[in-house]
Design an enzyme around this catalytic site. Sequence first.
Site, mmCIF file in Angstrom:
data_model
loop_
_atom_site.group_PDB
_atom_site.id
_atom_site.type_symbol
_atom_site.label_atom_id
_atom_site.label_comp_id
_atom_site.label_asym_id
_atom_site.label_seq_id
_atom_site.Cartn_x
_atom_site.Cartn_y
_atom_site.Cartn_z
ATOM 1 N N TYR A 8 0.809 -1.238 0.000
ATOM 2 C CA TYR A 8 0.000 0.000 0.000
ATOM 3 C C TYR A 8 0.840 1.286 0.000
ATOM 4 O O TYR A 8 2.045 1.239 0.191
ATOM 5 C CB TYR A 8 -1.093 -0.023 1.063
ATOM 6 C CG TYR A 8 -0.805 -0.092 2.541
ATOM 7 C CD1 TYR A 8 0.425 0.152 3.091
ATOM 8 C CD2 TYR A 8 -1.866 -0.402 3.413
ATOM 9 C CE1 TYR A 8 0.602 0.105 4.468
ATOM 10 C CE2 TYR A 8 -1.685 -0.464 4.791
ATOM 11 C CZ TYR A 8 -0.452 -0.201 5.312
ATOM 12 O OH TYR A 8 -0.271 -0.240 6.652
ATOM 13 N N GLU A 9 0.211 2.374 -0.282
ATOM 14 C CA GLU A 9 0.885 3.671 -0.511
ATOM 15 C C GLU A 9 1.918 3.583 -1.633
ATOM 16 O O GLU A 9 2.969 4.219 -1.561
ATOM 17 C CB GLU A 9 1.565 4.180 0.769
ATOM 18 C CG GLU A 9 0.724 4.249 1.997
ATOM 19 C CD GLU A 9 -0.600 4.964 1.783
ATOM 20 O OE1 GLU A 9 -0.714 5.725 0.813
ATOM 21 O OE2 GLU A 9 -1.522 4.740 2.582
ATOM 22 N N GLY A 10 1.608 2.824 -2.650
ATOM 23 C CA GLY A 10 2.539 2.661 -3.773
ATOM 24 C C GLY A 10 3.359 1.405 -3.600
ATOM 25 O O GLY A 10 4.246 1.355 -2.751
#
Lengths: 592, 592
Positions: free
Chosen positions: B440-442
């Site tokens: 998550y978050e890239g």
Amino acid sequence: MPVYKAPVAETSFLLNDVLKLDTYADLPGFAEATPDTVAAILEEAAKLTETSWAPTNLVGDKEGCVRNPDGSVTTPAAFKDAYRAYVEGGWLGLSAPEELGGQNLPSTLNTVMQEFASSANLALAMYPGLTQGAIAALMVHGSPEQKATYLPKMVEGVWSGTMNLTEPHCGTDLGMIKTKAVPNGDGSYALSGTKIFISSGEHDLTENIVHLVLARIEGAPAGTKGISLFVVPKFLVGEDGSLGARNGVSCGSLEHKMGIHGNATCVMNYDGATGWLVGEENRGLAAMFVMMNEARLAVGVQGLAVAEVAYQNAVFYAKDRLQGRSLTGPKNPDGPADPIIVHPDVRRTLMTIRAINEAARALILKTALQSDIAHRSPDPAARQKALDFLGLMTPVVKGVFTDLGFDNAVKAQQMFGGHGYVEEWGMSQFVRDARITMIYEGANGIQAMDLVGRKLAKDGGRAVMAFFGEVEAFCKENGGDAALQPIVGPLAEGLGRLQQATMWFMNNAMTKPDNAGAGATDYMHLFGLVAMGHMWAVMAKAALAKEGAPGMAEKLVLARFYMERLMPETAAQLARISAGAETTMALPAEAF
Amino acid sequence: MPVYKAPVAETSFLLNDVLKLDTYADLPGFAEATPDTVAAILEEAAKLTETSWAPTNLVGDKEGCVRNPDGSVTTPAAFKDAYRAYVEGGWLGLSAPEELGGQNLPSTLNTVMQEFASSANLALAMYPGLTQGAIAALMVHGSPEQKATYLPKMVEGVWSGTMNLTEPHCGTDLGMIKTKAVPNGDGSYALSGTKIFISSGEHDLTENIVHLVLARIEGAPAGTKGISLFVVPKFLVGEDGSLGARNGVSCGSLEHKMGIHGNATCVMNYDGATGWLVGEENRGLAAMFVMMNEARLAVGVQGLAVAEVAYQNAVFYAKDRLQGRSLTGPKNPDGPADPIIVHPDVRRTLMTIRAINEAARALILKTALQSDIAHRSPDPAARQKALDFLGLMTPVVKGVFTDLGFDNAVKAQQMFGGHGYVEEWGMSQFVRDARITMIYEGANGIQAMDLVGRKLAKDGGRAVMAFFGEVEAFCKENGGDAALQPIVGPLAEGLGRLQQATMWFMNNAMTKPDNAGAGATDYMHLFGLVAMGHMWAVMAKAALAKEGAPGMAEKLVLARFYMERLMPETAAQLARISAGAETTMALPAEAF
């Protein structure tokens, strides 16, 4: 639902063109394994695992196993038909002797089926897998009566097998086993104790379960020299083979595990259960090791198997998922984005998994073939040579291919982004299932110590010298071939590092054994990388010989990729090994 | 139940002796962060996370979140008191401005608390964690009215925040977002669409939830240039701050995930929900990136946090579990076996995790300090320098520390053998929870591309040159120190490889961008190893300056271990990067 397609073409290439199965026709059972028969078996194995088994994997994980109030265990509903189809196909007896109802075909083919089955449904494959291990132990150490009583039903698959080693306070250190066996006076023993982590310990797939149990006969010496092996059936068996009374062995509870939810991992309680000695008194560990070695290779196969199915799903997703544009310009200009397989980091990931998987499969099948030679060859020298290879590669296949299998499942999961983290795509299950393979049948640190502490020095290093000689000879023979040079060069360099590391142990670990322990895991992986590299070189040569045939050009690309991207790790491994144990062991235990 | 003890002594050493917090007293808020205040904060943070939070972790995983028929979501029962204690301690406002009810202390201290909280209970820590990200975005881009309406309640912790980016068909590629915003004519918009994977999307811990949502205003340009950011509260807020009508945003379902079961990961349905534009029209991505960058650093902290608690449990078990004997003779001769911490392979594993964790913590706190400088320094040059470092290290902290955090959780789990695979010890949870941080978050492949494709070349390479210069200067300054030489030597070698790899990209990736993509992940990890190595060298120097103080001798051993066992990997990384993209991209997509 996850996709799965058995790698039939890959396997055929390995059996026919790399291992050249047809040159072993003089071994018992191999003459029957004609190319046509092998092709038919691969096709049937693919059909069963793709259509009957694979669809049960995700649902089996979700449903799991349930222990009922009466101690019985219910496996996932979908497993019943899938297991029945496996039994009806005669798969358990594929390589078993004909007198036991088997087909006596090469066990190499059985290994192929183990891979397909474990890809399709690892938790389900463990039921027949443990049966095959128990068959192997009983074949070698069982009395004629024991063989007659248990083996035909096990080979048929209507009874299953288990191995009972671990207790709450001991796993690796089996000398601490407490389960007690008291002679009943009639040749049987009464077993009492608790075993944990017993895979397939209790379930509803077969009519009977044949437990092989390590226990200590009253008055036996302490430690590993006082351990004996017993056979303890769930239902006692009458002289006519009929099932009698329920024995005093039961499932106390099921473990709540990270994965393989479809397999019943049991706490087994032995409450004066009736058992019979298998092999000699106090020689139980040796007898169990027949089963263990068989099982360790099978677990290495499981590592590959999960990585293979995870890879296939990652490929499916990478071709399907549209996200971003290629760095070199749109490849799907009419769509809203390109499929993510255009991105080099995705491609690198897929190539890495595949380069490992194909080499692992090659080494596994080569090792399986050596097992056939060791068991079937009439030539003692050939048997010895095959046994040497088998013993050396067992910890490598188990330790390296399960570590890499898990890593590869994680890499494949990563291709899905957030969709890999939710359970519905099945990628999480592959990761959770693969994780156990690094632990059971001897955690991988134990495999590394087996390689460094036992297998290297065995018989004056005969096995390892033979392996080095084989790779060296290949490099010498093919180093001049321009097409093979980019592959043989890095292989020779990797081998050189492996030899340096081996020499380092010889010079530094005899006097300071911690130096062996601190470098063992790196050494095992270094060994695995070189052994896989050797298989890539051999595959590349076989592919060149079939130049122009479908898929052969790919082999050369993958071999080159392996040498560019995987083999460089050997430099780091050698550096770490040569650092020795001093810093690793410098802090007192209290400093942690 | 898992153990957890907040690393207070480690953190104090870093803040006081390595980063020398007291030398920044001229920055707003830093003067108040006296050594005594910092010590008291660390002590309180430890108390809260150890006694209130950690005991809720395993039960929270088991219980999970439940979506009720009315669409409301119930979090694990134990979370309520734990969250309340956090709010009552004022932790959400630790580094927030005083006018919003915060304490305006350095955000570096907030980062410390993020680590402790995420170790104790990652799923729970995500609720306030996302609130802090939303606060950051509103502080920078919100209108005065928006700030006044939302921020005080969020800083207090009685309202929480979320970020809504992902849709079923797009995660990384946000240009494809479909959620629609139609002007209502009164300055507000009606938002319609579906967002997925929304962490903390709906829950029962706070009175209101403030959603920050990316959407496309009717008629906006296609792609990323047509994305705007909106604030959409769960309950509309009256002018007096009272809660009004329920807004048209609801949780459609919860995702079934591999881990972080205690966090409600929601499918969020926007059915004409009322929202207000945050910042400028069509500039939503820039506004959201304030939150993203904050979140990326926080996720890197999570990677460390899970590795830390997993390490602590592995140490506990390794000292407790008796199995086998030391290779150098019994260490526990009166017991049935030695504790497994005597075995070199166990020790190597623990040393590896610890050497990574301590360096990661050092780099994280250094980066957090740069964030403070970037936001608080009156000196534009100092701010610029700090911003450069922050931008450069954000993908490294996120990508490297989550990859390594997961690896380390797996390594720690391995120490438990079969006991690590069952859920009751909590090791499986650490692995399952840590896995999301890589995604998550890239996803980490995106972090690598951010580093290689954007951060390296930004401002003519100013940031990366400054970093190289800093490490080079340290090596030059300290290479002559005999005690530091075994640490500085390998660091300089690692830096040399990083510089070579950077040069390789300059020479080979401009014309062939695939060369950057194919080497990006290795480069990110190479960068991380060198940056961590630099922190070890700095820590070793600080430890030498305090020679004789408790724990300082250990730092020198760990620094040496890092150089012997971790830094050699840089050679393999450089080799892989230099191999380029040709082989990686050689096969057509159909060959997969």
